[in-house]
Design an enzyme around this catalytic site. Structure first.
Site, PDB file in Angstrom:
ATOM      1  N   TRP A  84      47.783  33.659  22.854  1.00 41.57           N
ATOM      2  CA  TRP A  84      48.107  32.274  22.548  1.00 41.57           C
ATOM      3  C   TRP A  84      49.370  32.105  21.713  1.00 41.57           C
ATOM      4  O   TRP A  84      49.880  30.995  21.591  1.00 41.57           O
ATOM      5  CB  TRP A  84      46.940  31.659  21.759  1.00 41.57           C
ATOM      6  CG  TRP A  84      46.502  32.570  20.648  1.00 41.57           C
ATOM      7  CD1 TRP A  84      45.482  33.477  20.690  1.00 41.57           C
ATOM      8  CD2 TRP A  84      47.116  32.725  19.362  1.00 41.57           C
ATOM      9  NE1 TRP A  84      45.415  34.184  19.504  1.00 41.57           N
ATOM     10  CE2 TRP A  84      46.411  33.741  18.672  1.00 41.57           C
ATOM     11  CE3 TRP A  84      48.189  32.102  18.719  1.00 41.57           C
ATOM     12  CZ2 TRP A  84      46.744  34.150  17.385  1.00 41.57           C
ATOM     13  CZ3 TRP A  84      48.526  32.503  17.441  1.00 41.57           C
ATOM     14  CH2 TRP A  84      47.806  33.521  16.786  1.00 41.57           C
ATOM     15  N   ASN A  85      49.894  33.161  21.100  1.00 41.85           N
ATOM     16  CA  ASN A  85      50.897  32.949  20.054  1.00 41.85           C
ATOM     17  C   ASN A  85      52.255  32.490  20.587  1.00 41.85           C
ATOM     18  O   ASN A  85      52.991  31.795  19.893  1.00 41.85           O
ATOM     19  CB  ASN A  85      51.045  34.191  19.161  1.00 41.85           C
ATOM     20  CG  ASN A  85      51.416  35.437  19.928  1.00 41.85           C
ATOM     21  OD1 ASN A  85      51.084  35.591  21.105  1.00 41.85           O
ATOM     22  ND2 ASN A  85      52.094  36.352  19.266  1.00 41.85           N
ATOM     23  N   CYS A  88      53.887  39.515  17.273  1.00 41.69           N
ATOM     24  CA  CYS A  88      53.639  40.966  17.364  1.00 41.69           C
ATOM     25  C   CYS A  88      54.748  41.748  16.668  1.00 41.69           C
ATOM     26  O   CYS A  88      54.487  42.740  15.982  1.00 41.69           O
ATOM     27  CB  CYS A  88      53.538  41.385  18.824  1.00 41.69           C
ATOM     28  SG  CYS A  88      52.144  40.632  19.691  1.00 41.69           S
ATOM     29  N   ALA A 125      44.745  32.758  27.057  1.00 46.02           N
ATOM     30  CA  ALA A 125      43.849  32.556  25.919  1.00 46.02           C
ATOM     31  C   ALA A 125      43.264  31.147  25.991  1.00 46.02           C
ATOM     32  O   ALA A 125      43.996  30.176  26.222  1.00 46.02           O
ATOM     33  CB  ALA A 125      44.599  32.763  24.614  1.00 46.02           C
ATOM     34  N   GLU A 157      47.210  45.300  11.120  1.00 43.63           N
ATOM     35  CA  GLU A 157      48.114  44.184  11.393  1.00 43.63           C
ATOM     36  C   GLU A 157      47.560  42.916  10.761  1.00 43.63           C
ATOM     37  O   GLU A 157      46.467  42.475  11.110  1.00 43.63           O
ATOM     38  CB  GLU A 157      48.282  43.974  12.904  1.00 43.63           C
ATOM     39  CG  GLU A 157      49.194  42.816  13.246  1.00 43.63           C
ATOM     40  CD  GLU A 157      49.441  42.661  14.733  1.00 43.63           C
ATOM     41  OE1 GLU A 157      50.566  42.320  15.122  1.00 43.63           O
ATOM     42  OE2 GLU A 157      48.496  42.886  15.513  1.00 43.63           O
ATOM     43  N   SER A 200      45.330  42.430  21.373  1.00 45.02           N
ATOM     44  CA  SER A 200      44.911  43.374  20.349  1.00 45.02           C
ATOM     45  C   SER A 200      44.747  44.772  20.926  1.00 45.02           C
ATOM     46  O   SER A 200      44.584  44.951  22.136  1.00 45.02           O
ATOM     47  CB  SER A 200      43.586  42.924  19.729  1.00 45.02           C
ATOM     48  OG  SER A 200      42.528  43.052  20.674  1.00 45.02           O
ATOM     49  N   GLU A 246      51.080  45.491  25.914  1.00 42.50           N
ATOM     50  CA  GLU A 246      51.897  45.192  24.734  1.00 42.50           C
ATOM     51  C   GLU A 246      50.926  44.717  23.675  1.00 42.50           C
ATOM     52  O   GLU A 246      50.384  43.624  23.774  1.00 42.50           O
ATOM     53  CB  GLU A 246      52.966  44.145  25.057  1.00 42.50           C
ATOM     54  CG  GLU A 246      54.020  43.998  23.976  1.00 42.50           C
ATOM     55  CD  GLU A 246      53.634  42.978  22.916  1.00 42.50           C
ATOM     56  OE1 GLU A 246      53.205  43.408  21.809  1.00 42.50           O
ATOM     57  OE2 GLU A 246      53.758  41.777  23.172  1.00 42.50           O
ATOM     58  N   LEU A 247      50.702  45.578  22.677  1.00 44.86           N
ATOM     59  CA  LEU A 247      49.635  45.338  21.713  1.00 44.86           C
ATOM     60  C   LEU A 247      50.208  45.019  20.334  1.00 44.86           C
ATOM     61  O   LEU A 247      51.372  44.686  20.200  1.00 44.86           O
ATOM     62  CB  LEU A 247      48.703  46.546  21.688  1.00 44.86           C
ATOM     63  CG  LEU A 247      48.223  46.999  23.083  1.00 44.86           C
ATOM     64  CD1 LEU A 247      47.375  48.248  22.990  1.00 44.86           C
ATOM     65  CD2 LEU A 247      47.478  45.881  23.803  1.00 44.86           C
TER      66      LEU A 247
END
Length: 458
Positions: free
Chosen positions: A132-133, A264, A158, A361, A209, A230-231
């Site tokens: 969602w970011n 991230c 999301a 994180e 995540s 891509e975490l």
């Protein structure tokens, strides 16, 4: 009985909209429809695909204000920052349209007694599981490259940004993309496995995540299907003894607070050598302390709310556990009263291994200050992480910084004397628990294609 999901405005806790979840049967039918669309889409020329991508870029800009307001409403992005996300999306479309055909062109290779070609062919339906970011960028990032490559795309977005998910599909269709080449699925996490298992789904890409990435990678691996992940990360920014302190403070503050600290590749751990620690600390704390959270629809707001109440609770728990383990809370670190999911700008000091602020994180506006003796210790601590997405170095000796970034920094991306997020022309991705695979820069467009050898014997 159908299931529904509500999106919530994180600035005030009010319901925005209610959506009906797709049933398992509807989700599986969408896969079949996407595969049928692939059989035709793969026949189109690069020129046809590029033309649609350019129209998507045009419509992104034409509808920018509407999309920015939607992002602010659904996930709390400060309205002054949303335009940058839409411009990045448009730039990705244009870069891919301009360069995709060259990246995917047949390559001639030598062959004894003949000649050979390497051809990059699309493979089918690609499932994207996105966070969602950055609700528009995350989708554009993987979908545009795959559409240009001739694949078709499914999106599991999301749930708190399903308004954006619906608008993106609408945008693609209105720009001329044939039906079902891109399809949004309003489904829950418990419905994902059946999609990965489906024969028509040929690859999976996820941004999210480490826990989610591990689960998706395991399911994809079980099905012998490729995945790109891509975490998260806890990116380290190094302030060396010859750094321009004012420049470092400006970039580090922006890098920590951009997108409400929910990025991230945000600057998260600030590793400062002893000789400049006091000077950096004083100015950094002064600047961070001045940042006040507020209404994300106000153009003057720098720091809006955390996107969901559970995410704020998680962030606060990590801060509390760090302080209980010995970190010093310089300021911030308290959940404010009142509506919305706001969290204040926060600085932690005396951060050490074993604390969440060092090891994990912290997805929000919380900065971790770490004092080190010298450059060697700074590099060691920067790499003392299970993550490896991005990072930064501040030094007036550019050659020195480049050498550290290139040869010693164990991450996928490094900033020098500044803070930048994704760029269309550069590869984006990480190492270690930050995932694998790359997007952007001509790299992402080849993640889900078949590099096929064609040998022609004389």
């Amino acid at each position: 009985m159908s299931q529904t999901h509500q999106t919530i405005n994180p600035a005030n806790g009010e319901v925005i909209d209610t959506y009906e979840l797709a049933t398992d049967e509807q989700a599986l039918q969408a896969v079949a429809d996407s595969h049928a669309a692939f059989l035709e889409w793969r026949k189109t020329s690069f020129e046809q695909r590029a033309s649609i991508l350019r129209e998507i870029a045009r419509q992104l800009r034409a509808n920018k204000d509407e999309y920015v307001a939607l992002m602010t409403r659904e996930m709390g992005k400060p309205i002054s920052q949303g335009g940058d996300e839409i411009e990045l999306c448009a730039a990705i479309c244009e870069y891919t349209a301009d360069n995709g055909a060259d990246a995917l062109a047949d390559e001639e290779r030598e062959l004894e007694g003949g000649r050979a070609l390497v051809s990059y062919q699309p493979i089918g339906v690609i499932l994207g599981i996105q966070p969602w970011n950055f609700p528009f960028y995350q989708v554009i990032r993987y979908s545009i490259a795959n559409i240009m490559a001739g694949n078709t795309v499914l999106l599991k977005h999301a749930p708190n940004v399903w308004g954006a998910a619906v608008e993106i599909e609408k945008l693609f269709v209105e720009a001329g993309l044939p039906e079902n080449v891109f399809k949004t699925l309003l489904i829950g996490a418990d419905q994902v496995d059946q999609l990965i298992e489906h024969d028509y789904v040929r690859g999976v890409t996820l941004t999210g995540s480490t826990r989610a990435g591990s689960a998706v990678a395991a399911k994809a691996g079980e099905q012998l299907k490729k995945s790109v992940l891509e975490l998260g990360s806890n990116d380290a920014f190094l302030v060396l003894d010859d750094a321009d302190i004012d420049r470092a403070v400006e970039a580090c503050t922006n890098g920590r607070l951009y997108n409400n600290g929910q990025t991230c590749v945000a600057a998260k751990r600030f590793i400062v050598v002893d000789s400049v620690y006091a000077a950096f600390r004083e100015k950094f704390i002064e600047k961070m302390r001045r940042i006040e959270y507020g209404d994300p629809t106000d153009p003057d707001t720098t720091l809006g709310p955390i996107a969901r109440d559970d995410l704020r609770d998680t962030l606060h728990d990590l801060v509390k556990r760090s302080v209980e383990a010995g970190a010093t809370r310089v300021f911030g670190g308290e959940i404010p009263e009142g509506p919305g999911y706001f969290y204040p700008s926060t600085v932690l000091e005396d951060v050490k291994p074993g604390m969440p602020a060092y090891d994990d994180e912290l997805f929000g506006p919380v900065a971790s200050l770490i004092r080190v003796a010298d450059e060697d210790e700074a590099i060691r601590i920067a790499n003392d992480s299970r993550y490896g997405l991005g990072g930064g170095i501040f030094s007036k000796d550019e050659k020195r910084a480049i050498n550290i970034a290139r040869d010693l920094f164990d991450t996928g991306m490094v900033n020098i004397n500044g803070y930048r997020v994704a760029q269309p022309q550069l590869p984006f991705g990480g190492v270690k628990d930050s995932g694998y695979g790359r997007e952007h820069g001509g790299f992402g467009i080849k993640e889900f294609v078949n590099a096929k050898s064609v040998m022609i014997v004389d």
